[in-house]
Scaffold this active site. Structure first.
Site, PDB file in Angstrom:
ATOM      1  N   ASN A   9       0.902  -1.246   0.124  1.00 24.36           N
ATOM      2  CA  ASN A   9      -0.101  -0.216  -0.054  1.00 24.36           C
ATOM      3  C   ASN A   9       0.872   1.122  -0.099  1.00 24.36           C
ATOM      4  OD1 ASN A   9      -1.906   2.128   0.653  1.00 24.36           O
ATOM      5  ND2 ASN A   9      -2.320   1.298   2.543  1.00 24.36           N
ATOM      6  N   LYS A  11      -0.052   4.323  -0.365  1.00 28.34           N
ATOM      7  CA  LYS A  11      -0.466   5.526   0.461  1.00 28.34           C
ATOM      8  C   LYS A  11      -0.323   6.587  -0.528  1.00 28.34           C
ATOM      9  CE  LYS A  11       0.042   3.047   4.504  1.00 28.34           C
ATOM     10  NZ  LYS A  11      -0.141   2.943   6.344  1.00 28.34           N
ATOM     11  N   HIS A  97      -9.301   0.887   4.911  1.00 29.42           N
ATOM     12  CA  HIS A  97      -7.984   1.084   5.746  1.00 29.42           C
ATOM     13  C   HIS A  97      -8.082   2.046   6.932  1.00 29.42           C
ATOM     14  CE1 HIS A  97      -3.803   2.277   6.510  1.00 29.42           C
ATOM     15  NE2 HIS A  97      -3.578   1.193   6.121  1.00 29.42           N
ATOM     16  N   GLU A  99      -6.419   4.494   8.049  1.00 28.58           N
ATOM     17  CA  GLU A  99      -6.323   5.775   7.465  1.00 28.58           C
ATOM     18  C   GLU A  99      -7.399   6.510   7.180  1.00 28.58           C
ATOM     19  OE1 GLU A  99      -2.613   5.319   5.563  1.00 28.58           O
ATOM     20  OE2 GLU A  99      -1.717   4.714   7.484  1.00 28.58           O
ATOM     21  N   GLU A 169      -5.633  -5.604  10.356  1.00 28.88           N
ATOM     22  CA  GLU A 169      -4.453  -4.406  10.611  1.00 28.88           C
ATOM     23  C   GLU A 169      -4.738  -3.914  12.111  1.00 28.88           C
ATOM     24  OE1 GLU A 169      -2.407  -2.933   7.062  1.00 28.88           O
ATOM     25  OE2 GLU A 169      -4.206  -2.061   7.057  1.00 28.88           O
ATOM     26  N   GLY A 175       2.566   1.789  11.033  1.00 28.03           N
ATOM     27  CA  GLY A 175       3.526   2.724  10.689  1.00 28.03           C
ATOM     28  C   GLY A 175       4.127   3.244  11.938  1.00 28.03           C
ATOM     29  N   SER A 215       3.479  -2.829  10.276  1.00 27.65           N
ATOM     30  CA  SER A 215       5.053  -2.603  10.687  1.00 27.65           C
ATOM     31  C   SER A 215       5.691  -3.888   9.971  1.00 27.65           C
ATOM     32  CB  SER A 215       5.104  -2.411  11.987  1.00 27.65           C
ATOM     33  OG  SER A 215       5.072  -0.932  12.140  1.00 27.65           O
TER      34      SER A 215
HETATM   35  P1  PGA Z   1       2.898  -0.193   7.448  1.00 25.53           P
HETATM   36  O1  PGA Z   1       1.522   0.021   7.014  1.00 25.53           O
HETATM   37  O2  PGA Z   1       3.454  -1.282   7.022  1.00 25.53           O
HETATM   38  O3  PGA Z   1       3.744   1.037   7.288  1.00 25.53           O
HETATM   39  O4  PGA Z   1       2.968  -0.162   9.128  1.00 25.53           O
HETATM   40  C1  PGA Z   1       0.662  -0.930   7.062  1.00 25.53           C
HETATM   41  C2  PGA Z   1      -0.670  -0.674   6.289  1.00 25.53           C
HETATM   42  O5  PGA Z   1      -0.992   0.810   6.624  1.00 25.53           O
HETATM   43  O6  PGA Z   1      -1.252  -1.225   5.761  1.00 25.53           O
END
Ligand code: PGA
Length: 252
Positions: A9, A11, A97, A99, A169, A175, A215
């Site tokens: 992803n 983003k 997601h 976010e 997730e 993140g 992560s």
């Molecule tokens: P990350 O993000 O691997 O940077 O933790 C995962 C995601 O948002 O799908």
């Protein structure tokens, strides 16, 4: 047999040139890799999807969207429809997601509409969900996850699940550099599969790919992916570096 999936992803990252360069590097890194029963996915931003599709024509990488509107068309300034995505060759979309939920007010209601539109338009959906830190600390995480699944997916007919990929997730791991342990991921994935089995049946539950996200890095991917109910990962930060993302793909 359900598929293994490693999805990046991206983003809101990568210009047109950076998109082309990252795909080129990934193509090189993945050239010799044997990928039986595995889907490798990237989700660039809307503006670079068409270019990404062109640049992945001759390799294993699938290009998917990070979001989509539920309406067919109309006065929704700044939004992108299923039909538009289909017209450039996108067949899979990430929905829900954390976010999108946190910064763009996506709710179970709007996500239900989006998932229904996606399924009606023959998309595969990577449906994201997961608990917040406070939910885990109060030991409410199983309950939260069950409600998120129930509210958005459990009105779907069983047949729709051939197009559903689940991405667990935990919000506290996205993140942050804090990953759920492989055992925590397995425990939740098994719970998710059992929940699907109770609502539908065991055969359906066994057929759905469940990805872990939060992560995932080259140094922890192998352990997480080794768990029987973890069928791959949704990767944020580490998907922006060809070496890291390909190392994660190789760990599957
Ligand atoms: P990350 O993000 O691997 O940077 O933790 C995962 C995601 O948002 O799908």
């Amino acid at each position: 047999m359900r598929k293994n999936i490693v999805a990046g992803n991206w983003k809101m990252n990568n210009s047109l040139d950076q998109t082309k360069a990252l795909i080129e590097d990934l193509t090189t890194e993945l050239k010799e890799v044997q990928l039986a029963n595995t889907r490798v996915i990237i989700a660039p931003s809307f503006v670079n999807l068409q270019q990404a599709i062109q640049n992945t024509e001759n390799n294993v990488i699938e290009v998917v969207a990070q979001n989509m509107h539920y309406a067919k068309s109309g006065a929704y300034t700044g939004e992108v429809s299923a039909e538009m995505l289909t017209s450039i060759g996108v067949k899979t979309v990430i929905l829900g997601h954390s976010e999108r939920r946190a910064y763009f007010n996506e709710t179970d209601e709007s996500l239900t509409e989006k998932v229904n539109t996606a399924i009606a338009n023959n998309f595969d959906v990577i449906f994201c969900f997961g608990e917040q830190l406070k939910d885990r600390e109060s030991e409410n995480h199983f309950n939260i996850v069950e409600v998120q699944l129930k509210n958005v997916l459990f009105e779907l007919p069983a047949d729709a699940f051939k197009n559903i990929i689940l991405a667990y997730e935990p919000v506290w791991a996205i993140g942050t550099g804090k990953t759920a342990s492989a055992d925590q991921a397995q425990e939740m994935h098994l719970f998710i599969r059992n929940t699907l089995s109770k609502k539908y049946d065991a055969k359906l539950a066994e057929s759905v790919s469940i990805l872990y996200g939060g992560s995932v890095k080259p140094n922890n991917a192998e352990e997480i992916f080794s768990k029987p109910d973890v069928d791959g990962g949704l990767i944020g930060g580490a998907s922006l570096k060809a070496k890291d993302f390909s190392a994660i793909v190789k760990a599957i």
